[in-house]
Design a protein around this motif. Structure first.
Motif, PDB file in Angstrom:
ATOM      1  N   GLY A   6       0.774  -1.232   0.000  1.00  0.00           N
ATOM      2  CA  GLY A   6       0.000   0.000   0.000  1.00  0.00           C
ATOM      3  C   GLY A   6       0.805   1.281   0.000  1.00  0.00           C
ATOM      4  O   GLY A   6       0.246   2.361  -0.256  1.00  0.00           O
ATOM      5  N   PHE A   7       2.114   1.220   0.282  1.00  0.00           N
ATOM      6  CA  PHE A   7       2.918   2.440   0.448  1.00  0.00           C
ATOM      7  C   PHE A   7       2.882   3.310  -0.806  1.00  0.00           C
ATOM      8  O   PHE A   7       2.493   4.478  -0.764  1.00  0.00           O
ATOM      9  CB  PHE A   7       4.360   2.052   0.800  1.00  0.00           C
ATOM     10  N   SER A   8       3.305   2.753  -1.937  1.00  0.00           N
ATOM     11  CA  SER A   8       3.342   3.527  -3.178  1.00  0.00           C
ATOM     12  C   SER A   8       1.946   3.786  -3.728  1.00  0.00           C
ATOM     13  O   SER A   8       1.741   4.775  -4.445  1.00  0.00           O
ATOM     14  CB  SER A   8       4.198   2.814  -4.226  1.00  0.00           C
ATOM     15  N   ALA A   9       1.000   2.923  -3.405  1.00  0.00           N
ATOM     16  CA  ALA A   9      -0.374   3.141  -3.846  1.00  0.00           C
ATOM     17  C   ALA A   9      -0.915   4.446  -3.266  1.00  0.00           C
ATOM     18  O   ALA A   9      -1.465   5.291  -3.988  1.00  0.00           O
ATOM     19  CB  ALA A   9      -1.250   1.970  -3.415  1.00  0.00           C
ATOM     20  N   GLN A  10      -0.741   4.631  -1.964  1.00  0.00           N
ATOM     21  CA  GLN A  10      -1.228   5.848  -1.321  1.00  0.00           C
ATOM     22  C   GLN A  10      -0.452   7.071  -1.792  1.00  0.00           C
ATOM     23  O   GLN A  10      -1.043   8.120  -2.087  1.00  0.00           O
ATOM     24  CB  GLN A  10      -1.120   5.705   0.197  1.00  0.00           C
ATOM     25  N   LEU A  11       0.871   6.939  -1.892  1.00  0.00           N
ATOM     26  CA  LEU A  11       1.703   8.070  -2.300  1.00  0.00           C
ATOM     27  C   LEU A  11       1.380   8.512  -3.722  1.00  0.00           C
ATOM     28  O   LEU A  11       1.253   9.717  -3.996  1.00  0.00           O
ATOM     29  CB  LEU A  11       3.182   7.704  -2.172  1.00  0.00           C
ATOM     30  N   SER A  12       1.242   7.570  -4.635  1.00  0.00           N
ATOM     31  CA  SER A  12       0.948   7.944  -6.023  1.00  0.00           C
ATOM     32  C   SER A  12      -0.428   8.590  -6.122  1.00  0.00           C
ATOM     33  O   SER A  12      -0.632   9.509  -6.926  1.00  0.00           O
ATOM     34  CB  SER A  12       1.056   6.727  -6.949  1.00  0.00           C
ATOM     35  N   GLY A  13      -1.376   8.129  -5.305  1.00  0.00           N
ATOM     36  CA  GLY A  13      -2.685   8.772  -5.278  1.00  0.00           C
ATOM     37  C   GLY A  13      -2.602  10.202  -4.789  1.00  0.00           C
ATOM     38  O   GLY A  13      -3.172  11.125  -5.398  1.00  0.00           O
ATOM     39  N   GLN A  14      -1.884  10.423  -3.711  1.00  0.00           N
ATOM     40  CA  GLN A  14      -1.754  11.762  -3.148  1.00  0.00           C
ATOM     41  C   GLN A  14      -1.077  12.722  -4.115  1.00  0.00           C
ATOM     42  O   GLN A  14      -1.399  13.911  -4.154  1.00  0.00           O
ATOM     43  CB  GLN A  14      -0.974  11.693  -1.836  1.00  0.00           C
TER      44      GLN A  14
ATOM     45  N   LEU B 293      -6.707   1.901  -1.907  1.00  0.00           N
ATOM     46  CA  LEU B 293      -5.912   2.991  -1.333  1.00  0.00           C
ATOM     47  C   LEU B 293      -5.599   4.051  -2.392  1.00  0.00           C
ATOM     48  O   LEU B 293      -5.734   5.257  -2.153  1.00  0.00           O
ATOM     49  CB  LEU B 293      -4.602   2.450  -0.770  1.00  0.00           C
ATOM     50  N   TYR B 294      -5.164   3.596  -3.545  1.00  0.00           N
ATOM     51  CA  TYR B 294      -4.791   4.512  -4.622  1.00  0.00           C
ATOM     52  C   TYR B 294      -5.984   5.369  -5.041  1.00  0.00           C
ATOM     53  O   TYR B 294      -5.885   6.603  -5.139  1.00  0.00           O
ATOM     54  CB  TYR B 294      -4.259   3.712  -5.809  1.00  0.00           C
TER      55      TYR B 294
END
Length: 340
Positions: free
Chosen positions: A181-189, A211-212
């Motif tokens: 989930g780390f990059s999923a949330q970051l790329s969404g933000q 998450l994304y």
């Protein structure tokens, strides 16, 4: 058409090439096959051709990823070429900006920069790559911020006395890659496109996509989320042939579990002679999203996967020992996508 009702043929299909070194073959053979596959998939209408950064793995030849991106771009004419991905903590962001600035200058409008935060190798090799620099991936957001600012100085949090030449001012699509989930949330933000490794982390796919999409903020790059999912697809004339070909993939992951460094192995008739029940169960977890079968079987399973995930793009990877059968597998998938 809304994302809830996407049909398979309405989304792009792309290629992830791990440049497999097969038993009895060499990296030079892998690169020759890579060019043949790139040209073949370009003719078939695939959207992107990505290569992944891995190190100290005797079955993957794509360690010098940026070099190979240039080689593939030079030997094709229109397919987008990129990294799936560059493991950013292994590198100084300035070096990556310069490398991809060079690639974009040579092949304008065709280069993608996909970024991951894992080392792409074991810890000892990661230390050799990073030398005195300690990174467990937690500083990935800061490295990403620095890299993006080399391309677009307006993103810098403070004045940038150093310029990426070439690089500064170039519009190179940046993707974040992930298996959690780390990059999923970051790329969404950040409003960036996101690629998830369903080909080896299928159980985390839906949570990462959620998450994304929930955290997505529209940006100059994207107005709405764009999620591309990596997927093992092995297609053949019959289900039986495809299952036989897939035993090379199973052996590759079995060797990883056992820390057995070996090139990609020829297929075998019976995997039960090679794996224990526990290993079999572990591989089923890791490779559970893989789509293996005849044209009819692959078509049905692809439709089910896309319906479940609402993927915006599929990136196909096929670890098949026999190169001609690998070419044929991508051809069968293209026929499915094109409604043939």
């Amino acid at each position: 058409m809304s994302v809830e009702h996407k049909q398979m043929y309405e989304i792009p299909f792309s290629v992830l090439d791990l440049a497999p070194i097969v038993e009895g073959g060499t990296p030079a053979d892998a690169f020759k096959n890579m060019i043949e596959l790139a040209r073949h998939t370009e003719e078939l209408g695939y959207n992107r051709y990505w290569m992944a950064e891995h190190h100290n793995m005797p079955f993957i030849a794509s360690s010098a990823t940026s070099v190979l991106i240039g080689h593939v771009a030079e030997n094709t004419s229109k397919i987008r070429v990129g990294s799936g991905g560059i493991m950013l903590p292994n590198h100084a962001p300035l070096m990556i900006a310069e490398q991809f600035g060079t690639l974009e200058s040579l092949y304008p409008g065709r280069i993608d920069l996909g970024l991951g935060r894992a080392p792409g190798t074991d810890q000892m090799t990661a230390q050799a790559l990073r030398r005195g620099r300690r990174s467990d991936g937690q500083d990935f957001p800061q490295l990403l911020q620095e890299l993006r600012a080399y391309f677009d100085p307006s993103l810098a949090t403070s004045p940038m006395p150093i310029r990426a030449v070439p690089g500064q001012g170039l519009d190179i699509p940046i993707w974040l890659l992930g298996s959690s989930g780390f990059s999923a949330q970051l790329s969404g933000q950040l409003g960036l496109p996101f690629s998830f490794a369903s080909h080896f982390s299928p159980n985390n796919t839906m949570a990462a996509l959620d998450l994304y999409r929930r955290h997505f903020q529209p940006s100059e790059t994207l107005e709405k989320p764009h999620a591309m999912l990596g997927l093992n697809v092995i297609a053949a004339e019959t289900d039986e042939e495809a299952e036989y070909l897939a035993t090379s993939l199973y052996q590759q992951f079995l060797n990883l579990i056992r820390n057995d460094e070996a090139p990609l192995q020829p297929p075998v008739e019976n995997m039960d002679e090679l794996w224990s029940p526990h290993e079999h169960a572990a591989l089923q977890q890791q490779l559970g999203a893989s789509i293996i079968g005849s044209k009819e079987t692959v078509k049905r399973k692809l439709e089910e996967f896309i319906e479940e995930t609402k993927a915006d793009e599929i990136m196909v990877t096929s670890q098949i020992y026999d190169h001609q059968r690998r070419l044929r597998s991508f051809e069968i998938v293209a026929d499915i996508v094109n409604g043939k």
